[in-house]
Design an enzyme around this catalytic site. Structure first.
Site, PDB file in Angstrom:
ATOM      1  N   ILE A   1       1.868   4.775  -7.300  1.00 50.79           N
ATOM      2  CA  ILE A   1       2.728   4.352  -8.401  1.00 50.79           C
ATOM      3  C   ILE A   1       1.984   4.380  -9.728  1.00 50.79           C
ATOM      4  CG2 ILE A   1       4.045   2.402  -9.335  1.00 50.79           C
ATOM      5  CD1 ILE A   1       4.662   1.627  -6.400  1.00 50.79           C
ATOM      6  N   GLY A   2       0.729   3.941  -9.725  1.00 51.59           N
ATOM      7  CA  GLY A   2      -0.053   3.945 -10.965  1.00 51.59           C
ATOM      8  C   GLY A   2      -0.171   5.330 -11.555  1.00 51.59           C
TER       9      GLY A   2
ATOM     10  N   GLY B   1      -5.652   1.055 -11.074  1.00 51.68           N
ATOM     11  CA  GLY B   1      -5.194   1.694  -9.839  1.00 51.68           C
ATOM     12  C   GLY B   1      -4.408   2.967 -10.085  1.00 51.68           C
ATOM     13  N   ALA B   2      -4.805   3.731 -11.097  1.00 48.85           N
ATOM     14  CA  ALA B   2      -4.025   4.904 -11.511  1.00 48.85           C
ATOM     15  C   ALA B   2      -4.466   6.206 -10.863  1.00 48.85           C
ATOM     16  CB  ALA B   2      -4.085   5.049 -13.028  1.00 48.85           C
TER      17      ALA B   2
ATOM     18  N   LYS C   1       0.314 -12.049  -4.747  1.00 49.36           N
ATOM     19  CA  LYS C   1       1.284 -11.278  -5.536  1.00 49.36           C
ATOM     20  C   LYS C   1       2.006 -12.175  -6.531  1.00 49.36           C
ATOM     21  CE  LYS C   1       2.062  -7.572  -5.573  1.00 49.36           C
ATOM     22  NZ  LYS C   1       1.401  -6.440  -6.277  1.00 49.36           N
TER      23      LYS C   1
ATOM     24  N   TYR D   1      -0.986 -13.174   1.111  1.00 47.52           N
ATOM     25  CA  TYR D   1      -0.510 -12.035   0.314  1.00 47.52           C
ATOM     26  C   TYR D   1       0.543 -12.481  -0.690  1.00 47.52           C
ATOM     27  CZ  TYR D   1       1.884  -7.698  -0.928  1.00 47.52           C
ATOM     28  OH  TYR D   1       2.474  -6.667  -1.625  1.00 47.52           O
TER      29      TYR D   1
ATOM     30  N   LYS E   1     -11.110   2.509  -8.797  1.00 41.64           N
ATOM     31  CA  LYS E   1     -12.407   2.512  -8.118  1.00 41.64           C
ATOM     32  C   LYS E   1     -12.811   3.870  -7.566  1.00 41.64           C
ATOM     33  CE  LYS E   1     -11.573  -0.648  -5.054  1.00 41.64           C
ATOM     34  NZ  LYS E   1     -11.862  -1.536  -3.903  1.00 41.64           N
TER      35      LYS E   1
ATOM     36  N   ASP F   1     -13.488  -1.625 -10.948  1.00 38.69           N
ATOM     37  CA  ASP F   1     -13.070  -2.584  -9.933  1.00 38.69           C
ATOM     38  C   ASP F   1     -12.589  -3.796 -10.724  1.00 38.69           C
ATOM     39  OD1 ASP F   1     -12.881  -4.663  -8.075  1.00 38.69           O
ATOM     40  OD2 ASP F   1     -14.579  -3.951  -6.892  1.00 38.69           O
TER      41      ASP F   1
END
Length: 417
Positions: free
Chosen positions: A22-23, A17-18, A172, A168, A42, A74
């Site tokens: 934040i990533g 997720g960069a 997490k 959720y 992705k 993904d």
């Protein structure tokens, strides 16, 4: 802000997720040391609503002084993860650090959360973290500075954090349990920790959840990047920790946290899952002079015959206008219990808008249930809708995006009262 020390020079970081948020901030912080970054996300083509792709992130990383390898990944797809890891090893000789940042969110209750959303959150958050870690671990074990960092919260079992968004929370906490279990399993070989923000962080996802104006109550992703950097530059014996960003940075000697705020001095929105209840946090903010987000409007003269609830809706009605209707496009129904129970509605969708007792003429987009006393406090600016929801005092059915817009609407109304 936390200065770079060069400790990550030549290290290879695999960050899920960069491509944004934040990533990407963590990637850029490491890049300033001269690190190699695998941008595993992705988004390969520009998204109509979300900024950034793996390629634009890679360009920024290289401009910051690092080397970048953009990979379409993904985290639900084992083949894509394996292929990206192999490319990283071929390009950089190994993997030193894994940052499990990719995540999906839906703040909906059990009956309103479709199984498609459940599978998405479980697949990305819990399974994706577990799977990416599993594939990277053989290479991490060969590194002298091996770290896994999961962006997930402390395991707080207070039911308050489960009852309004059970799926959720489970997803997490699955990431957090990976950190807990793997830190013990690989103690001495790989440091495994979790990092979570004390306050809301301004990202594209937060904009989608909170709407325009939420940014003032957030910090920049830089605070998480600095906290991650502090963790990832520690030795392997720093493991099994659930770290809160601002607490770690204060330990690192950072005294001015305002530099991380979007609007320095503005009250900050607390993040989920921390020990402090929303009400306690709100009280603490008020004690320290943080009044902007809790501002009660100018007092209106009260009718001798009108109840506090009726006065509240009269004040709301005075604030309804075409501009509010145009910007909101939603109908709110309030199901109130307690001393002044009953149904009321706020129409910010049709014609010039309106307020009334009973149910709206057309189906409400959002139904909010709460005690009438708390409702009065909320519309007086003494209780934020987000905090009321987080503490279980406000229950929401329907369009969550419109529900989150209510906070901005209240701020505009209170400014006119």
């Amino acid at each position: 802000m936390l200065p770079n020390t060069g400790k990550l020079a030549g290290c290879t970081l695999f960050i899920t997720g960069a491509s944004r948020g934040i990533g990407k901030a963590i990637a850029l912080k490491a890049a300033r040391d001269g690190a190699n970054i695998v941008v595993a996300a992705k988004t390969a083509e520009a998204h109509p609503k979300l900024p950034g792709t793996i390629y634009t992130a890679a360009s920024e990383i290289e401009a910051a002084g690092g080397k970048a390898l953009p990979c379409i990944v993904d985290v639900r797809d084992e083949n894509q993860i394996s292929a990206a890891v192999e490319k990283a090893v071929d390009a950089f000789g190994g993997i030193d650090i894994l940052v499990n940042n990719a995540s999906a969110i839906s703040l909906t209750n059990t009956l309103e959360t479709s199984m498609k959303k459940v599978d998405l959150m479980m697949g990305i958050n819990t399974r994706g973290t577990y799977l990416t870690s599993k594939i990277c671990i053989p290479y991490l074990k060969k590194s002298k500075v091996a770290h896994i960092l999961n962006l997930s919260p402390p395991l707080n079992l207070n039911p308050m954090w489960f009852k309004n968004h059970c799926a959720y929370t489970i997803a997490k906490y699955g990431m957090s349990m990976c950190a807990l279990g793997m830190s013990e399993e690989y103690k001495g070989e790989i440091a495994v920790n979790a990092l979570w923000p004390k306050t809301a962080i301004h990202t594209a996802a937060m904009d989608m959840l909170g709407g325009s104006g939420v940014d003032k109550q957030c910090r920049k992703p830089d605070i998480m990047a600095d906290a991650a950097y502090a963790i990832l530059t520690k030795t392997k014996d720093f493991t099994g920790n659930f770290v809160i960003d601002e607490e770690l940075l204060q330990q690192e000697g950072i005294k001015d946290l305002d530099v991380y705020a979007i609007s320095p001095g503005h009250p900050l929105l607390p993040d989920f899952f921390l020990d402090e209840s929303p009400e306690t946090l709100a009280s603490a903010m008020e004690e320290h002079g943080a009044t902007a987000a809790f501002k009660a409007g100018k007092k209106q003269a009260k009718s001798q015959d009108a109840s506090p609830l009726q006065e509240t809706f009269k004040a709301i009605e005075r604030s309804v206008n075409e501009e509010a209707v145009k910007s909101t496009q939603g109908i709110y129904q309030f199901v109130l219990s307690g001393e002044e129970s009953g149904n009321w509605f706020l129409d910010l969708k049709n014609d010039k808008g309106g307020v009334g007792k009973g149910e709206p003429s057309t189906k409400a987009d959002v139904v909010m249930s709460m005690d009438s006393g708390d409702f009065i406090k909320m519309f007086a600016g003494k209780m934020k809708p987000t905090m009321a929801f987080m503490s279980g005092k406000l229950k929401i059915k329907g369009d969550m995006g419109l529900a989150l817009k209510l906070e901005k609407i209240l701020g505009q109304m209170n400014a006119k009262l």
